[in-house]
Design a protein around this motif. Structure first.
Motif, mmCIF file in Angstrom:
data_model
loop_
_atom_site.group_PDB
_atom_site.id
_atom_site.type_symbol
_atom_site.label_atom_id
_atom_site.label_comp_id
_atom_site.label_asym_id
_atom_site.label_seq_id
_atom_site.Cartn_x
_atom_site.Cartn_y
_atom_site.Cartn_z
ATOM 1 N N TYR A 198 0.815 -1.221 0.000
ATOM 2 C CA TYR A 198 0.000 0.000 0.000
ATOM 3 C C TYR A 198 0.848 1.270 0.000
ATOM 4 O O TYR A 198 0.451 2.312 0.499
ATOM 5 C CB TYR A 198 -1.002 -0.002 1.161
ATOM 6 C CG TYR A 198 -1.962 -1.171 1.061
ATOM 7 C CD1 TYR A 198 -2.893 -1.226 0.037
ATOM 8 C CD2 TYR A 198 -1.894 -2.235 1.954
ATOM 9 C CE1 TYR A 198 -3.753 -2.310 -0.098
ATOM 10 C CE2 TYR A 198 -2.754 -3.334 1.835
ATOM 11 C CZ TYR A 198 -3.681 -3.351 0.808
ATOM 12 O OH TYR A 198 -4.523 -4.422 0.666
ATOM 13 N N PHE A 199 2.049 1.165 -0.506
ATOM 14 C CA PHE A 199 2.917 2.314 -0.740
ATOM 15 C C PHE A 199 3.710 2.006 -1.998
ATOM 16 O O PHE A 199 4.181 0.888 -2.136
ATOM 17 C CB PHE A 199 3.854 2.558 0.449
ATOM 18 C CG PHE A 199 4.724 3.766 0.245
ATOM 19 C CD1 PHE A 199 4.246 5.032 0.544
ATOM 20 C CD2 PHE A 199 5.986 3.636 -0.319
ATOM 21 C CE1 PHE A 199 5.032 6.148 0.302
ATOM 22 C CE2 PHE A 199 6.765 4.756 -0.568
ATOM 23 C CZ PHE A 199 6.290 6.006 -0.248
ATOM 24 N N PRO A 200 3.915 2.923 -2.926
ATOM 25 C CA PRO A 200 3.395 4.288 -2.895
ATOM 26 C C PRO A 200 1.863 4.336 -3.022
ATOM 27 O O PRO A 200 1.274 3.493 -3.690
ATOM 28 C CB PRO A 200 4.047 4.947 -4.107
ATOM 29 C CG PRO A 200 4.483 3.836 -4.987
ATOM 30 C CD PRO A 200 4.723 2.654 -4.123
ATOM 31 N N ILE A 201 1.276 5.337 -2.366
ATOM 32 C CA ILE A 201 -0.183 5.412 -2.300
ATOM 33 C C ILE A 201 -0.791 5.787 -3.642
ATOM 34 O O ILE A 201 -1.982 5.639 -3.841
ATOM 35 C CB ILE A 201 -0.664 6.388 -1.199
ATOM 36 C CG1 ILE A 201 0.014 7.739 -1.342
ATOM 37 C CG2 ILE A 201 -0.432 5.818 0.172
ATOM 38 C CD1 ILE A 201 -0.496 8.772 -0.333
ATOM 39 N N SER A 202 0.042 6.249 -4.588
ATOM 40 C CA SER A 202 -0.501 6.618 -5.899
ATOM 41 C C SER A 202 -0.838 5.387 -6.746
ATOM 42 O O SER A 202 -1.438 5.511 -7.803
ATOM 43 C CB SER A 202 0.490 7.512 -6.648
ATOM 44 O OG SER A 202 1.745 6.874 -6.758
ATOM 45 N N VAL A 203 -0.440 4.193 -6.292
ATOM 46 C CA VAL A 203 -0.741 2.959 -7.023
ATOM 47 C C VAL A 203 -1.686 2.108 -6.179
ATOM 48 O O VAL A 203 -1.375 1.790 -5.024
ATOM 49 C CB VAL A 203 0.555 2.163 -7.317
ATOM 50 C CG1 VAL A 203 0.231 0.826 -7.969
ATOM 51 C CG2 VAL A 203 1.501 2.976 -8.188
#
Lengths: 489, 129
Positions: free
Chosen positions: A410-415
């Motif tokens: 769940y990081f990076p949150i942009s993906v």
């Protein structure tokens, strides 16, 4: 296997002792009342030496670490820490000196510090390095304080914004905010680079600088880095390089040559000093000549054949007591000296090769966020065809059953549903293949028996942890009744 | 899977808005809470504070991430839901009901909000990303 190891307080029996002390020989006296604790702490546990050793040994055996298995935690560079570093750091001349000793009595330690400053400057293309900051976030803090000091020193007091791409580590915007800047987020383009149009729209006379991690947290080298630096510099801003992903470009790209003015190094990532709880860390910083006067101190210089410490003229001040985490300097120095220039380049080449080997073996099953050759880490998505109820968290937990530390999730949150895997150069092809096999097996299970994944881990000392309750109603202090209530559930 | 009540308005940042006179009740959508996962902490502004449209007025923290919540319209905070501060799970369990976050008294007529149908289309595209 025991599933629950009670806290050592619960192993206590009144009167039991671990070591027999001789009679005091003087009369016993009550402690003065003002020295007594007034809380409900039961006192120290009374326990034998055997029980102490077994208790802590059992706990240590449950600890997953790089010495027990692959730890592909993306963005963290959990590479193997060679044991020879420990030998070097324990040499009496390094281990038994005191930070307040006179300089002429610690010339060897100062020489090592000086040479490490020099080596890091050479690797990164900067003019001056300071080893003081205790970890990466403190290095960032130093850098942004230096940016502020530089602008103010030139009478330029209108710059109150720091630009951060939305793929940045969370520490970047946090650092800028701590120094008192407004954080301006910059979008990512379709190839995972900084979006130049968005950057041009947001940069300006209020821009103090831009913080860029390159390669970024998507594991991609920013192809626009020259242009990004040009745009920021033309607006009068400075370029901060977050060295968290430096492991991908050693001996290949010098940040100082591609437009960065300042960077931090994570000696505890790139240069194999112990990491996390095994630290402490070292977030050394380097910069171009025009910023060197603002660096924190002390810095070691060589004058007339003597190594001496000094603090730069316009220094932002001290960040850490004494002389930094010196034991870490010794370990990083040992690592660099063992490898040499060619060896360091080879480290990065293998780190990148390993990540791409995982990428091409897994991208048919787990979609890749950006379909490009990656650097030292690859970002996959936990979206398995035919398994709508299975999420990244389930895949991560199931990996524990296969003997792997889960990757960053769940990081990076942009993906969406991101799984960020950084194998590092220290994993062999055999280990990488075992990891690939496990990920393929998990994808099959996800379709055929998703419940297996929802229940994972099943072989670890504890089952799936209730992260939500732990965060909503944390028990922050030893509380036997509360533990008993939880265990009885 | 999608749960998008037709009587509400929405934003692309996944807030929902219920207009009643010149008061707007705001929360986060069912889709938003399902993407965030278990919510463990909610931070809301003081009553009386004013916000411009698009400005962050609080945060919702889940086991996965911390997310900002944005004012879907300009106005001042008339009331906040103290219940979600004590029991953040309300945001997951009942996002359109007991899990509401704040009530705004708006200063200018809300504009640019999505209808339920538009929002449903939007989250369909987001989910396919």
């Amino acid at each position: 296997m025991h599933t629950y190891e009670p806290p050592i307080f619960e192993l206590s029996s009144p009167g039991k002792i671990g070591a027999a002390l001789p009679d005091a020989g003087v009369p016993e006296t009550e402690l003065p009342a003002h020295l007594l604790r007034d809380d409900d702490l039961a006192g120290l546990p009374e326990i034998s030496e055997t029980e102490v050793v077994r208790h802590f040994t059992r706990i240590s055996q449950r600890n997953f670490c790089i010495d027990t298995g692959m730890y592909p935690l993306g963005s963290c560079t959990m590479k193997y820490n060679p044991k020879i570093h420990e030998e070097a750091a324990r040499l009496p001349g390094f281990a038994f000196i005191h930070p307040l000793q006179a300089e002429e009595t610690v010339q060897g330690a100062l020489q090592l510090t000086y040479e490490l400053q020099d080596i890091l400057a050479e690797i990164s293309g900067f003019d001056q390095v300071c080893l003081q900051p205790a970890a990466g976030a403190q290095g960032e803090f130093a850098g942004i304080l230096v940016f502020r000091a530089y602008h103010l020193d030139r009478g330029d007091d209108q710059r109150d914004e720091v630009l951060c791409p939305n793929s940045a580590h969370g520490t970047n915007p946090a650092t800028a905010a701590m120094v008192g800047f407004k954080v301006v987020e910059i979008a990512t383009d379709s190839r995972g680079n900084v979006d130049l149009a968005d950057l041009r729209a947001k940069v300006g006379p209020r821009t103090a600088g831009l913080m860029l991690t390159n390669p970024n947290t998507l594991g991609l080298f920013d192809e626009n880095v020259h242009e990004v630096a040009k745009i920021v510099h033309e607006a009068g801003g400075l370029m901060y390089g977050d060295g968290a992903n430096f492991n991908a470009i050693l001996g290949i790209v010098k940040p100082g040559d591609v437009g960065f003015d300042f960077m931090h190094y994570n000696l505890h990532k790139t240069f194999t000093t112990p990491h996390g709880g095994g630290g402490p860390g070292c977030g050394a910083v380097g910069c171009k000549e025009f910023l060197a006067d603002y660096l924190p101190g002390p810095i070691v210089a060589l004058k007339d054949g003597q190594y001496t410490r000094h603090t730069p003229a316009k220094s932002i001040g001290r960040l850490k007591a004494f002389k930094g985490n010196f034991g870490m300097f010794v370990r990083a120095y040992t690592y660099i000296r063992m490898l040499g220039a060619a060896g360091l380049r080879s480290v990065s080449e293998h780190a990148v090769l390993n990540a791409n080997y995982l990428r091409v073996n897994l991208d048919k099953i787990y979609p890749v966020a950006y379909d490009r050759t990656c650097m030292h880490e690859v970002v996959l998505q936990g979206k398995i065809k035919g398994a709508p109820s299975v999420h990244t968290l389930d895949i991560a937990k199931r990996l524990i059953d296969f003997g792997f530390h889960p990757p960053t999730v769940y990081f990076p949150i942009s993906v969406a549903e991101s799984i960020m895997i950084e194998p590092t150069e220290t994993e062999s092809k055999r280990n990488l293949d075992a990891f690939i096999d496990a990920m393929k097996q998990i994808a099959l299970e996800a379709v055929e028996n998703p419940e297996l994944l929802h229940a994972a881990p099943t072989t670890a000392p504890v089952r799936r942890l209730d992260e939500a309750t732990a965060a909503r109603r944390p028990i922050l202090k030893y509380d036997q009744a509360a533990i008993a209530a939880l265990l009885s559930k | 899977m999608s749960n998008v009540p037709s009587d509400l308005l929405y934003t692309k940042e996944h807030e929902w808005v219920r207009i009643d006179g010149n008061t707007a009740t705001v929360g986060i959508s069912h889709f938003a809470q399902s993407q965030l996962g278990d919510v463990v902490f909610v931070e809301l502004p003081d009553v009386g504070k004013t916000f411009e449209i698009g400005e962050s007025f609080g945060t919702v923290e889940s086991v996965k991430a911390v997310s900002e919540i944005y004012a879907p319209l300009s106005g001042s905070v008339a009331e906040i839901n103290n219940a979600v501060i004590d029991a953040p799970e309300l945001v997951n369990d009942d996002p359109y009901g007991d899990g509401w976050l704040a009530k705004f008294e708006f200063t200018s007529e809300p504009s640019g909000l999505l209808s339920a149908a538009e929002y449903e289309q939007f989250i369909k595209e987001e989910a396919d990303k």
